[in-house]
Structure formats: C-alpha cells, structure tokens
Design an enzyme around this catalytic site. Sequence first.
Site, PDB file in Angstrom:
ATOM      1  N   GLU A  96      51.625  33.976  35.191  1.00 50.18           N
ATOM      2  CA  GLU A  96      51.181  35.286  34.459  1.00 50.18           C
ATOM      3  C   GLU A  96      52.425  36.301  34.262  1.00 50.18           C
ATOM      4  OE1 GLU A  96      46.516  34.841  35.602  1.00 50.18           O
ATOM      5  OE2 GLU A  96      47.895  36.233  36.632  1.00 50.18           O
TER       6      GLU A  96
ATOM      7  N   GLU B 148      58.439  34.459  14.087  1.00 53.32           N
ATOM      8  CA  GLU B 148      59.017  33.098  13.935  1.00 53.32           C
ATOM      9  C   GLU B 148      58.944  32.317  15.245  1.00 53.32           C
ATOM     10  OE1 GLU B 148      63.382  30.978  12.481  1.00 53.32           O
ATOM     11  OE2 GLU B 148      63.111  32.962  12.853  1.00 53.32           O
TER      12      GLU B 148
ATOM     13  N   VAL C 172      35.864  36.951  31.124  1.00 51.18           N
ATOM     14  CA  VAL C 172      37.032  36.187  30.754  1.00 51.18           C
ATOM     15  C   VAL C 172      36.515  34.622  30.611  1.00 51.18           C
ATOM     16  CG1 VAL C 172      39.436  35.557  30.854  1.00 51.18           C
ATOM     17  CG2 VAL C 172      38.291  38.035  31.366  1.00 51.18           C
ATOM     18  N   GLN C 173      36.457  33.987  31.762  1.00 52.54           N
ATOM     19  CA  GLN C 173      36.221  32.603  31.774  1.00 52.54           C
ATOM     20  C   GLN C 173      34.624  32.131  31.627  1.00 52.54           C
ATOM     21  OE1 GLN C 173      37.973  29.712  32.006  1.00 52.54           O
ATOM     22  NE2 GLN C 173      39.876  30.703  31.952  1.00 52.54           N
TER      23      GLN C 173
ATOM     24  N   GLU D 191      62.377  38.026  13.357  1.00 53.07           N
ATOM     25  CA  GLU D 191      63.354  37.389  14.006  1.00 53.07           C
ATOM     26  C   GLU D 191      62.854  37.269  15.541  1.00 53.07           C
ATOM     27  OE1 GLU D 191      65.274  35.604  12.679  1.00 53.07           O
ATOM     28  OE2 GLU D 191      65.572  36.259  10.737  1.00 53.07           O
TER      29      GLU D 191
ATOM     30  N   HIS E 134      40.051  30.097  40.117  1.00 56.50           N
ATOM     31  CA  HIS E 134      41.318  30.818  40.596  1.00 56.50           C
ATOM     32  C   HIS E 134      41.374  30.908  41.897  1.00 56.50           C
ATOM     33  CE1 HIS E 134      44.768  33.359  40.379  1.00 56.50           C
ATOM     34  NE2 HIS E 134      44.180  34.718  40.303  1.00 56.50           N
TER      35      HIS E 134
ATOM     36  N   GLN F  26      34.649  39.871  42.547  1.00 54.95           N
ATOM     37  CA  GLN F  26      34.395  38.754  43.549  1.00 54.95           C
ATOM     38  C   GLN F  26      34.345  39.570  44.989  1.00 54.95           C
ATOM     39  OE1 GLN F  26      36.827  35.249  43.470  1.00 54.95           O
ATOM     40  NE2 GLN F  26      36.241  34.866  41.275  1.00 54.95           N
TER      41      GLN F  26
END
Length: 348
Positions: A212, A248, A40-41, A244, A124, A103
């Site tokens: 999150e 938007e 991801v990172q 709606e 993190h 990890q």
Amino acid sequence: MALLNFGGQEENVVTREEFPLDKAREVLKDETIAIIGYGVQGPGQALNLRDNGFNVIIGQRSPSKTYDKAVADGWVPGETLFSIEEAAEKGTIIQYLLSDAAQISVWPTLKPYLTAGKSLYFSHGFGITYKDRTGIIPPEDIDVILAAPKGSGTSLRRLFLAGKGLNSSFAIFQDATGKAREKVVALGIGIGSGYLFETTFKREVYSDLTGERGTLMGAIQGLFAAQYDLLRSRGHSPSEAFNETVEEATESLYPLIAENGMDWMYANCSTTAQRGALDWWKKFRDATRPVFEELYDSVESGNEAQLSIDSNSQADYREKLEKELEELRESEMWRAGRTVRGLRPQNK
C-alpha cells in the site's frame, strides 16, 4: 490443494476447479456468516456471498451512512441487517471487516459473543499481528482465520459481476475446531476469489502494508508526481504531462501487463520504447530499493502500525484525512486528470 512451483519456490494454492462453489456451500451449509462492518470490504464480500447462496447477515451501527448503504443494497432490518451485537450473537462465523482503528474500539463489544466453536474471520492481519498494540486477543476455543482479497471490495464486486475473480491470500492463526482450513477456503471461494494462496497473518500484513505504501499507492503517486512536475518544469503543457505520465499508463499499458505480463507489454510497444525501458528500469530499481528497505523495516518494527493506530484513532481523523485528500485532489496533476477523463469518448 495444489502445490505450484514459482521459479523454484513451491506454494500451496487452491483453485476453483479443485474447490468448486458447490463444495464451499456444503462446507458452510449450517453456518450463519455475520459481516461486521459495511465500509470498504464489507459490501463486496457480503453481496458476493449472498449471491453465491450463503446465509449472510450484516451487523452495522445505526444511524450511519453505511447502514443506509446496506439497506439500499437489499439488506432488511430485523431480518438480515442488525446491530453489531445482535449480528455477532446470531453469527457462527464473524467476519470482522471494520477498519483497523474501528476493530480496536469495537473489540470489547464483540468479544463476549465469540463463544466456543465460532470462527473469527479477518481480511487483514493487522489486528492479530499487532495484538500487543491493538488488544485484539481472541479466546482460545474459536477458529481465527483470514481471507484477504488482493484489491478493494469495490474491485472484488465488479470482477464478480463480470464473471471473474480477485486473487486472495488465506491464513489460519488458530484452529480450535479442526475445521478452520476447510472453512476459510470455502469462504475464500464464496467471496469470489480467483484463486487462494497460503500465507500467515504476519506475512499478510507485512506485504500488505509495504504494498500500500509502495507500488500500489504511495510509490506510484510519488513517481507520477515526480515525472509530471519534471515535464511541467521543462515546458510541457498539463495535458501533455498528464497523458504521458498517467493516462497512457493506466488506460493503455497497465491493462497489457495485467493481461499477459511485463514482457508482453514491452513487446507491444515501439522498439524505441523497448530499448529505453530496458536501459532504465534497473536504475529505477536501484534508486528505490533503499526506500523499500526503509519501508519494510518500519512495517516489521511495528512503527507503521503504531502510526496508523495513533492517527486513525483521533477524534478529528476524518477531517484531517479529507484535507490531505483535498491537497492531492486539487493538485494540478489530478485537476488535469479530471479534465482528461472528461474528454474520454465513453464519458461524453
């Protein structure tokens, strides 16, 4: 480091002006940055650092889809792409960018390579803050630092390529060399941060897990679903309900908030919309505050961390996750969303 005043509270921040890229390169000129994990990172940070002129290598398991992605991104096996063990041995700064669950499982493999004077970097605060649960307890003779972009690695890379930056927090858990602060700020600038604000590992993970589950993902999906379902139950078509509720917001109004703030977005809407929003926002605040209190308490107690550890460490985690995502993806609201996105002029 600048001292900024936010409504009476002072914060330490670092801007690109006071800590330019050339200074960051000078601080890290003798360092080899080993990115452990390319999920991801990893890609965004690694590519930004490479493009900014830093010495970067990747450590990734092979065979894997992420290893293949690293090769596709120009990392060369045996030159800039290695096994986790070899990259950790070569690196002087180890950027530990695996998922929180990964990890934990890889920590026994990584720890022997964290020799005196090296730096262990996180994006993190999870592994360190909940170290009694994760078992991630660093040696005392290394620096332990954090730079956490306030967004996904994909967003970090996109903004970098657009000449912009994604704001990041930074923190120091352990300063064994006396140089941890200048290292982490240099890394934060190197990965493409817009500016850096100081925090702690604990505050980072508490705010991150709350965000999150709250306004960034969980709460916003809940609000979208509640309004969409209400409109559908009252006879509105899927297209009208989605436009709606979501379209938007994401295509028109949220970009205005990002540009100049909520008041500016209000000022650029009709007087009827302004009046209604001003009348109702406090009711939504008061209705949801108890949920946020419950959420933060769950984060602070470690319950959310334990739930994540227990769930993400299961052998069939990916399969269960895909089923839950499929339920979300195949709901009427998001099926309507696919249709609406397909009708946008730029997608034709």
